[in-house]
Design an enzyme around this catalytic site. Structure first.
Site, PDB file in Angstrom:
ATOM      1  N   ALA A  67      -6.768  18.282  -7.379  1.00 28.46           N
ATOM      2  CA  ALA A  67      -5.748  18.911  -6.521  1.00 28.46           C
ATOM      3  C   ALA A  67      -4.589  17.951  -6.278  1.00 28.46           C
ATOM      4  O   ALA A  67      -3.417  18.349  -6.278  1.00 28.46           O
ATOM      5  CB  ALA A  67      -6.380  19.321  -5.192  1.00 28.46           C
TER       6      ALA A  67
ATOM      7  N   ASP B 273       0.860  -1.181   0.000  1.00 25.06           N
ATOM      8  CA  ASP B 273       0.000   0.000   0.000  1.00 25.06           C
ATOM      9  C   ASP B 273       0.899   1.235   0.000  1.00 25.06           C
ATOM     10  O   ASP B 273       1.700   1.419   0.942  1.00 25.06           O
ATOM     11  CB  ASP B 273      -0.886  -0.033   1.256  1.00 25.06           C
ATOM     12  CG  ASP B 273      -1.924   1.075   1.274  1.00 25.06           C
ATOM     13  OD1 ASP B 273      -1.693   2.135   0.667  1.00 25.06           O
ATOM     14  OD2 ASP B 273      -2.964   0.875   1.915  1.00 25.06           O
ATOM     15  N   VAL B 274       0.781   2.087  -1.008  1.00 24.03           N
ATOM     16  CA  VAL B 274       1.690   3.239  -1.092  1.00 24.03           C
ATOM     17  C   VAL B 274       1.442   4.282  -0.006  1.00 24.03           C
ATOM     18  O   VAL B 274       2.270   5.176   0.178  1.00 24.03           O
ATOM     19  CB  VAL B 274       1.651   3.933  -2.479  1.00 24.03           C
ATOM     20  CG1 VAL B 274       2.203   3.039  -3.565  1.00 24.03           C
ATOM     21  CG2 VAL B 274       0.262   4.443  -2.818  1.00 24.03           C
TER      22      VAL B 274
ATOM     23  N   TYR C 168      -9.387  15.110  -6.320  1.00 21.44           N
ATOM     24  CA  TYR C 168      -8.526  14.346  -7.241  1.00 21.44           C
ATOM     25  C   TYR C 168      -7.653  15.302  -8.070  1.00 21.44           C
ATOM     26  O   TYR C 168      -6.435  15.124  -8.174  1.00 21.44           O
ATOM     27  CB  TYR C 168      -9.402  13.482  -8.160  1.00 21.44           C
ATOM     28  CG  TYR C 168      -8.642  12.776  -9.250  1.00 21.44           C
ATOM     29  CD1 TYR C 168      -7.857  11.656  -8.964  1.00 21.44           C
ATOM     30  CD2 TYR C 168      -8.678  13.227 -10.574  1.00 21.44           C
ATOM     31  CE1 TYR C 168      -7.136  11.009  -9.963  1.00 21.44           C
ATOM     32  CE2 TYR C 168      -7.969  12.581 -11.571  1.00 21.44           C
ATOM     33  CZ  TYR C 168      -7.207  11.476 -11.269  1.00 21.44           C
ATOM     34  OH  TYR C 168      -6.493  10.838 -12.259  1.00 21.44           O
TER      35      TYR C 168
ATOM     36  N   LYS D 168      -3.500  15.642  -8.255  1.00 16.87           N
ATOM     37  CA  LYS D 168      -2.713  15.475  -9.482  1.00 16.87           C
ATOM     38  C   LYS D 168      -1.877  16.727  -9.774  1.00 16.87           C
ATOM     39  O   LYS D 168      -0.765  16.636 -10.297  1.00 16.87           O
ATOM     40  CB  LYS D 168      -3.656  15.160 -10.654  1.00 16.87           C
ATOM     41  CG  LYS D 168      -4.373  13.814 -10.510  1.00 16.87           C
ATOM     42  CD  LYS D 168      -3.484  12.659 -10.869  1.00 16.87           C
ATOM     43  CE  LYS D 168      -3.357  11.595  -9.857  1.00 16.87           C
ATOM     44  NZ  LYS D 168      -2.475  10.500 -10.223  1.00 16.87           N
TER      45      LYS D 168
HETATM   46  P1  NAP Z   1      -6.928   1.563 -12.032  1.00 16.03           P
HETATM   47  O1  NAP Z   1      -7.234   0.801 -13.262  1.00 16.03           O
HETATM   48  O2  NAP Z   1      -7.989   1.725 -11.002  1.00 16.03           O
HETATM   49  O3  NAP Z   1      -5.604   0.959 -11.350  1.00 16.03           O
HETATM   50  C1  NAP Z   1      -5.102   1.564 -10.187  1.00 16.03           C
HETATM   51  C2  NAP Z   1      -3.898   0.807  -9.692  1.00 16.03           C
HETATM   52  O4  NAP Z   1      -3.403   1.444  -8.508  1.00 16.03           O
HETATM   53  C3  NAP Z   1      -4.233  -0.625  -9.293  1.00 16.03           C
HETATM   54  O5  NAP Z   1      -3.112  -1.433  -9.536  1.00 16.03           O
HETATM   55  C4  NAP Z   1      -4.485  -0.502  -7.799  1.00 16.03           C
HETATM   56  O6  NAP Z   1      -4.326  -1.749  -7.141  1.00 16.03           O
HETATM   57  C5  NAP Z   1      -3.395   0.506  -7.436  1.00 16.03           C
HETATM   58  N1  NAP Z   1      -3.642   1.191  -6.172  1.00 16.03           N
HETATM   59  C6  NAP Z   1      -4.731   1.914  -5.795  1.00 16.03           C
HETATM   60  N2  NAP Z   1      -4.581   2.354  -4.540  1.00 16.03           N
HETATM   61  C7  NAP Z   1      -3.377   1.891  -4.091  1.00 16.03           C
HETATM   62  C8  NAP Z   1      -2.652   1.997  -2.883  1.00 16.03           C
HETATM   63  N3  NAP Z   1      -3.135   2.669  -1.817  1.00 16.03           N
HETATM   64  N4  NAP Z   1      -1.447   1.395  -2.793  1.00 16.03           N
HETATM   65  C9  NAP Z   1      -0.943   0.709  -3.842  1.00 16.03           C
HETATM   66  N5  NAP Z   1      -1.570   0.570  -5.017  1.00 16.03           N
HETATM   67  C10 NAP Z   1      -2.775   1.156  -5.132  1.00 16.03           C
HETATM   68  O7  NAP Z   1      -6.484   3.058 -12.373  1.00 16.03           O
HETATM   69  P2  NAP Z   1      -5.797   3.653 -13.691  1.00 16.03           P
HETATM   70  O8  NAP Z   1      -6.874   4.215 -14.530  1.00 16.03           O
HETATM   71  O9  NAP Z   1      -4.845   2.703 -14.263  1.00 16.03           O
HETATM   72  O10 NAP Z   1      -4.999   4.883 -13.039  1.00 16.03           O
HETATM   73  C11 NAP Z   1      -3.613   4.772 -12.733  1.00 16.03           C
HETATM   74  C12 NAP Z   1      -3.029   6.162 -12.569  1.00 16.03           C
HETATM   75  O11 NAP Z   1      -3.275   6.908 -13.745  1.00 16.03           O
HETATM   76  C13 NAP Z   1      -3.642   6.954 -11.412  1.00 16.03           C
HETATM   77  O12 NAP Z   1      -2.616   7.701 -10.779  1.00 16.03           O
HETATM   78  C14 NAP Z   1      -4.610   7.887 -12.104  1.00 16.03           C
HETATM   79  O13 NAP Z   1      -4.796   9.082 -11.394  1.00 16.03           O
HETATM   80  C15 NAP Z   1      -3.896   8.129 -13.415  1.00 16.03           C
HETATM   81  N6  NAP Z   1      -4.774   8.540 -14.503  1.00 16.03           N
HETATM   82  C16 NAP Z   1      -5.657   7.670 -15.073  1.00 16.03           C
HETATM   83  C17 NAP Z   1      -6.450   8.094 -16.149  1.00 16.03           C
HETATM   84  C18 NAP Z   1      -7.389   7.186 -16.877  1.00 16.03           C
HETATM   85  O14 NAP Z   1      -8.083   7.656 -17.791  1.00 16.03           O
HETATM   86  N7  NAP Z   1      -7.463   5.914 -16.583  1.00 16.03           N
HETATM   87  C19 NAP Z   1      -6.362   9.422 -16.590  1.00 16.03           C
HETATM   88  C20 NAP Z   1      -5.462  10.285 -15.966  1.00 16.03           C
HETATM   89  C21 NAP Z   1      -4.665   9.830 -14.939  1.00 16.03           C
HETATM   90  P3  NAP Z   1      -5.121  -2.076  -5.748  1.00 16.03           P
HETATM   91  O15 NAP Z   1      -6.494  -1.484  -5.868  1.00 16.03           O
HETATM   92  O16 NAP Z   1      -5.098  -3.559  -5.631  1.00 16.03           O
HETATM   93  O17 NAP Z   1      -4.321  -1.420  -4.671  1.00 16.03           O
END
Ligand code: NAP
Length: 259
Positions: A159, A64-65, A157, A161
């Protein structure tokens, strides 16, 4: 054109699914050994299995980060398994919705805790190992939401980022003498499990607002992160790269219609 990254070692937080898994796949395909994290051991194991045939070795640590001790554990595992650490992708993030009038202190703490403090904790834990490598690379997954755009329900969120970008500029200065670069990728709307959970209406609405006419792929983000990790990007630091198919460009909905 670029020197090989084969044999280097990366940590990708949130590498068990979504964008993080895409970054892990891109890096492993380039011969980088990757240690992925996520809280769910099941998801971490599934991702490790799926990436088992890549040229780089992929392994996992459930962590967990928001826990500095967990972050130290991940770094120790990477160094023990691969003899060092070259790259950290601080990618783990969450995007729950809460409008201002409903947002609780717990909502705020959770989003800032994972997205911002989690970024800082994994980087702090990795500093010594990255300095030892002589060419440390830190790549943060931020977002267009916050730094460039807004969306109702995501003030906390956005904020978090934007906070990541404020953080990398000073971190980049502090770490430059150690030959560690710190940069950020700012994804637009990328097809991930997390995005699918937002629902089809949200995805249709987003697709319609992207000049490129499609949502992004996790490989789009993996490739951008890989660039920052190269030897050749060693003079690029404190910078952010938008990868959004042009989503932040239109001045109005009509501007898209007139493309
Ligand atoms: P996702 O599909 O929900 O995956 C999130 C990942 O983060 C999972 O591996 C999850 O695993 C892990 N995670 C969540 N909370 C955690 C914690 N406390 N400790 C360790 N790991 C944790 O999300 P995503 O869409 O890939 O997003 C990934 C990143 O990209 C995020 O920073 C998000 O803000 C950014 N982002 C995404 C998008 C988009 O369109 N998808 C756009 C802009 C930015 P567990 O739940 O098992 O911990």
């Amino acid at each position: 054109m670029f020197q090989s990254l084969q044999g280097r070692t990366a940590i990708v937080t949130g590498g068990s699914r979504g964008i993080g898994r895409g970054i892990a796949e891109t890096f492993a395909a380039a011969g980088v050994n990757v240690v992925i994290t996520g809280r769910s051991q099941v998801d971490v194991d599934a991702a490790v299995t799926a990436l088992a045939d890549a040229p780089g070795k992929v392994s996992g640590v459930a962590a967990d980060v928001t826990s500095p001790d967990d972050c130290k554990k991940v770094v120790a595992a990477a160094v023990e398994r691969h003899g060092g650490l070259d790259i950290v992708c601080a990618n783990a993030g969450i995007f729950p919705s809460a409008r201002l009038e409903d947002m609780t202190p717990e909502d705020l703490e959770e989003v800032l805790g994972v997205n911002f403090k989690g970024t800082v904790y994994i980087i702090q834990a990795a500093l010594s190992a990255l300095a030892d490598s002589g060419h440390g690379r830190i790549v943060v997954t931020s977002s267009i939401t916050g730094p460039f755009t807004g969306y109702p329900g995501w003030s906390h969120y956005g904020a978090s980022k934007a906070a990541q970008l404020g953080f990398i500029r000073t971190a980049a200065m502090e770490l430059a003498p150690k030959n560690i670069t710190v940069n950020a990728v700012l994804p637009g709307n990328i097809m991930t499990e997390g995005l699918v959970e937002m629902g089809q209406d949200y995805m249709d609405q987003m697709t319609a607002s992207v000049p490129a006419g499609r949502l992004g792929t996790v490989a789009d983000i993996g490739n951008a992160a890989l660039f920052f990790a190269t030897e050749e990007a060693g003079y690029v630091t404190g910078q952010s790269l938008v990868v959004d198919g042009g989503q932040i460009l239109p001045e109005s909905q009509a501007a898209i219609a007139e493309q």
